[in-house]
Design a protein around this motif. Structure first.
Motif, PDB file in Angstrom:
ATOM      1  N   GLY A 141       0.877  -1.080  -0.178  1.00  0.00           N
ATOM      2  CA  GLY A 141       0.163  -0.112   0.185  1.00  0.00           C
ATOM      3  C   GLY A 141       0.926   1.318  -0.103  1.00  0.00           C
ATOM      4  O   GLY A 141       0.537   2.316  -0.742  1.00  0.00           O
ATOM      5  N   ILE A 142       1.984   1.172   0.753  1.00  0.00           N
ATOM      6  CA  ILE A 142       2.700   2.553   0.791  1.00  0.00           C
ATOM      7  C   ILE A 142       3.543   2.699  -0.157  1.00  0.00           C
ATOM      8  O   ILE A 142       3.780   4.110  -0.536  1.00  0.00           O
ATOM      9  N   THR A 143       3.676   2.008  -1.053  1.00  0.00           N
ATOM     10  CA  THR A 143       4.193   2.372  -2.394  1.00  0.00           C
ATOM     11  C   THR A 143       3.543   3.097  -3.435  1.00  0.00           C
ATOM     12  O   THR A 143       3.915   3.822  -4.455  1.00  0.00           O
ATOM     13  N   GLU A 144       2.029   3.132  -3.036  1.00  0.00           N
ATOM     14  CA  GLU A 144       1.117   3.700  -4.045  1.00  0.00           C
ATOM     15  C   GLU A 144       0.652   5.026  -3.197  1.00  0.00           C
ATOM     16  O   GLU A 144       0.112   6.041  -3.813  1.00  0.00           O
ATOM     17  N   LEU A 145       0.213   4.849  -2.105  1.00  0.00           N
ATOM     18  CA  LEU A 145      -0.441   5.648  -1.142  1.00  0.00           C
ATOM     19  C   LEU A 145       0.330   6.523  -0.200  1.00  0.00           C
ATOM     20  O   LEU A 145       1.462   6.140   0.232  1.00  0.00           O
ATOM     21  N   SER A 146      -0.403   7.641   0.515  1.00  0.00           N
ATOM     22  CA  SER A 146       0.376   8.356   1.203  1.00  0.00           C
ATOM     23  C   SER A 146       0.364   7.314   2.859  1.00  0.00           C
ATOM     24  O   SER A 146      -0.786   6.406   2.756  1.00  0.00           O
ATOM     25  N   TYR A 147       0.880   7.716   3.946  1.00  0.00           N
ATOM     26  CA  TYR A 147       0.850   6.970   5.097  1.00  0.00           C
ATOM     27  C   TYR A 147      -0.509   7.013   5.743  1.00  0.00           C
ATOM     28  O   TYR A 147      -1.215   5.946   5.930  1.00  0.00           O
TER      29      TYR A 147
ATOM     30  N   CYS B 229      -2.987   5.042   3.390  1.00  0.00           N
ATOM     31  CA  CYS B 229      -2.762   3.693   3.534  1.00  0.00           C
ATOM     32  C   CYS B 229      -3.241   3.197   4.522  1.00  0.00           C
ATOM     33  O   CYS B 229      -3.870   2.246   4.606  1.00  0.00           O
ATOM     34  N   ALA B 230      -3.231   3.851   5.802  1.00  0.00           N
ATOM     35  CA  ALA B 230      -3.745   3.397   6.946  1.00  0.00           C
ATOM     36  C   ALA B 230      -5.079   3.399   7.008  1.00  0.00           C
ATOM     37  O   ALA B 230      -6.060   2.372   7.435  1.00  0.00           O
ATOM     38  N   ARG B 231      -5.849   4.418   6.168  1.00  0.00           N
ATOM     39  CA  ARG B 231      -7.419   4.421   6.132  1.00  0.00           C
ATOM     40  C   ARG B 231      -7.773   3.178   5.300  1.00  0.00           C
ATOM     41  O   ARG B 231      -8.454   2.438   5.729  1.00  0.00           O
ATOM     42  N   GLN B 232      -7.210   2.827   4.114  1.00  0.00           N
ATOM     43  CA  GLN B 232      -7.598   1.867   3.263  1.00  0.00           C
ATOM     44  C   GLN B 232      -7.283   0.439   4.017  1.00  0.00           C
ATOM     45  O   GLN B 232      -8.144  -0.540   4.011  1.00  0.00           O
ATOM     46  N   VAL B 233      -6.290   0.145   4.715  1.00  0.00           N
ATOM     47  CA  VAL B 233      -6.046  -0.971   5.255  1.00  0.00           C
ATOM     48  C   VAL B 233      -6.770  -1.328   6.604  1.00  0.00           C
ATOM     49  O   VAL B 233      -7.287  -2.300   6.668  1.00  0.00           O
ATOM     50  N   SER B 234      -7.231  -0.253   7.223  1.00  0.00           N
ATOM     51  CA  SER B 234      -8.238  -0.320   8.302  1.00  0.00           C
ATOM     52  C   SER B 234      -9.660  -0.671   7.898  1.00  0.00           C
ATOM     53  O   SER B 234     -10.078  -1.495   8.350  1.00  0.00           O
TER      54      SER B 234
ATOM     55  N   THR C 102      -8.216  -0.818  13.498  1.00  0.00           N
ATOM     56  CA  THR C 102      -7.860   0.624  13.280  1.00  0.00           C
ATOM     57  C   THR C 102      -6.258   0.656  13.388  1.00  0.00           C
ATOM     58  O   THR C 102      -5.630  -0.060  14.457  1.00  0.00           O
ATOM     59  N   ILE C 103      -5.656   0.999  12.355  1.00  0.00           N
ATOM     60  CA  ILE C 103      -4.327   1.063  12.326  1.00  0.00           C
ATOM     61  C   ILE C 103      -3.878   2.699  11.952  1.00  0.00           C
ATOM     62  O   ILE C 103      -4.453   3.073  11.042  1.00  0.00           O
TER      63      ILE C 103
ATOM     64  N   VAL D 192       1.552   2.890  10.462  1.00  0.00           N
ATOM     65  CA  VAL D 192       2.159   2.447   9.140  1.00  0.00           C
ATOM     66  C   VAL D 192       3.564   2.791   9.221  1.00  0.00           C
ATOM     67  O   VAL D 192       4.407   2.187   8.618  1.00  0.00           O
ATOM     68  N   TRP D 193       3.806   4.094   9.547  1.00  0.00           N
ATOM     69  CA  TRP D 193       5.042   4.675   9.445  1.00  0.00           C
ATOM     70  C   TRP D 193       6.040   3.846  10.007  1.00  0.00           C
ATOM     71  O   TRP D 193       7.121   3.645   9.592  1.00  0.00           O
ATOM     72  N   ASN D 194       5.723   3.271  11.437  1.00  0.00           N
ATOM     73  CA  ASN D 194       6.580   2.509  12.398  1.00  0.00           C
ATOM     74  C   ASN D 194       6.958   1.265  11.641  1.00  0.00           C
ATOM     75  O   ASN D 194       8.093   0.842  11.657  1.00  0.00           O
ATOM     76  N   VAL D 195       5.974   0.763  11.039  1.00  0.00           N
ATOM     77  CA  VAL D 195       6.272  -0.550  10.098  1.00  0.00           C
ATOM     78  C   VAL D 195       7.241  -0.296   9.084  1.00  0.00           C
ATOM     79  O   VAL D 195       7.890  -1.019   8.868  1.00  0.00           O
TER      80      VAL D 195
END
Length: 476
Positions: free
Chosen positions: A114-120, A123-128, A134-135, A140-143
């Protein structure tokens, strides 16, 4: 029948899909909790009791692709040889959670993609939304920072092995094509102050063995190796060579050809035996920027196209002497210096009297100059635009992950997390035990009939809310 039930109960298929997904995720979470806690009990029983002193259970939560799983695991006290005491979680060590924190491997891979295409934040919103948990953007940045640090460590190890002569790729090619360039991105406050400038350059390098036809007028670079990052010239060159050597057997390469814009750091990248070609895009761009009269521009570009290099310099000298404006004179002198510093590469590699062997079957040797497109696709598209700014550390980590993606090796970012962590025999034993307990009847006795749906882990406890509605809609 299903349609009538859906309409009767006022549930759209969209909502049905979401409800079933949430239900299945809940089953997955409960199964995972049961599995981890049972596995932890196995570790408790099999441990070296003299070394690991049981200090009771502690609760923790791991993020998975189907939500957060909260479970109990035992903590142990260990006394070191020097008498110092420390506390360990055998299950955490087994899961190897120290790599990226309490994040599962699949979850980490989802975040990396996700992070290669989206902002942090996005990416957090879509993955959540996708995983029903909830992430945060910071999570995401920490990972990504943890994984990026591991990539940097792998690069350093590879470079050291290359210096020792221990790195030799399996691919044997007669000609190796290479390109290098840089892109400036905005720095954040702290790094901007330390660097005493608003921007810093990410260096990018590419190597490939030729072009393979993929369509009527389409070609793709074959076996592409891409590297990127904030680096000094020497450091970048060392890792670039190591990454190339990991893929290709450089002892078998007859000719290396480098296409670049002639920047000073690239001169340090270029090997003495490497044929250099000035990147056509930058070569022509310099003419358009430094010569202000259209007729003169066209004349210089025509001479370059005709490969009349001495005539190019003669024309530029005459043109400069005809000018009266100091700024225009200075621009032409800059162009002359730029061309003079890269005189050897003003003509394409095909015109530099190289005795190139025939390309491998299925490949062809074409005009070089893909770097500008790669600068965009590798770095600029994700990192340069949209008023984005980066720390040196965060930007470096993301650049390396983006380079892995462009090389088709994004899986390497999480490769360390893929090692087996559970003993296969114990896994099979636990699977069976959990499934058997899930099927066990709530009571025994004559005349008992098993329920039509059995006893499912995800249905433990009172059946109510969405689960009750789903069961009703399914006919139970």
């Amino acid at each position: 029948m299903m349609n009538s039930m859906i309409k009767e109960n006022g549930v759209t298929f969209n909502q049905l899909e979401k409800n079933i997904y949430a239900w299945v995720c809940q089953i997955g979470r409960e199964f995972t909790k049961e599995f981890l806690e049972r596995y932890d009990r196995m570790l408790l029983e099999d441990r070296d009791k003299k070394k690991y002193r049981d200090k009771g259970g502690r609760q923790t939560t791991v993020k998975t692709v189907y939500g957060e799983v909260t479970y109990q695991r035992n903590v142990y006290e260990v006394t070191e040889e020097d008498g110092r005491k420390r506390f360990v979680y055998l299950l955490d060590e087994t899961l190897d959670l120290d790599h990226v924190g309490l994040i599962s491997t699949n979850m980490a891979e989802l975040l990396v993609k996700g992070i290669t295409e989206l902002s942090y934040r996005e990416c957090a919103r879509q993955v959540s939304e996708m995983t029903g948990q909830t992430i945060s953007a910071m999570g995401v940045w920490n990972v990504i920072q943890a994984l990026g640090e591991k990539v940097c460590e792998d690069e350093a190890e590879l470079t050291e092995e290359y210096k020792k002569g221990h790195v030799k790729g399996k691919r044997e090619v007669p000609v190796l094509f290479e390109e290098a360039d840089g892109v400036y991105i905005r720095l954040q406050g702290k790094d901007r102050k330390e660097e005493k400038q608003d921007k810093s350059e990410i260096k990018i390098g590419i190597a490939y063995e030729g072009w393979r036809k993929t369509g009527s007028d389409r070609y793709a670079l074959e076996n592409k190796v891409v590297v990127a990052g904030f680096s000094k010239a020497k450091e970048f060159q060392e890792y670039r060579e190591a990454a190339i050597a990991q893929e290709f057997n450089l002892d078998e390469v007859d000719q290396r050809i480098l296409n670049a814009d002639g920047a000073s750091w690239i001169k340090k990248v270029k090997d003495k035996s490497t044929c250099f070609q000035l990147d056509p895009f930058h070569r022509n761009k310099a003419v358009k920027e430094k010569i202000h009269e259209q007729a003169a521009r066209d004349a210089v570009l025509e001479l370059i196209k005709a490969e009349e290099i001495e005539e190019v310099f003669r024309y530029l000298e005459i043109y400069r002497n005809s000018l009266s404006d100091e700024a225009e004179i200075e621009d032409v002198e800059d162009l002359i210096r730029y061309y003079e510093n890269n005189r050897e590469g003003l003509v394409p590699y095909q015109s530099q009297n190289l005795n190139l062997p025939e390309p491998p079957e299925g490949l062809s040797y074409r005009n070089m100059g893909t770097m500008e497109n790669h600068v965009w696709s590798v770095i600029a598209k994700r990192m340069k635009h949209g008023h984005r700014s980066w720390s040196k550390r965060g930007g470096n980590h993301l650049a390396k992950i983006l380079a892995k993606k462009c090389s088709g090796k994004l899986y390497e970012v999480t490769e360390r997390l893929r090692r087996p962590v559970f003993e296969e025999e114990k896994v099979e034993e636990l699977y069976g035990a959990i499934l058997m307990s899930a099927k066990a009847p709530k009571k025994d006795g004559k005349g008992y009939e098993y329920p039509a749906i059995g006893h499912v882990v995800g249905l433990n406890g009172k059946i109510q809310g969405e689960r009750k509605r789903l069961l009703y809609m399914a006919g139970y």
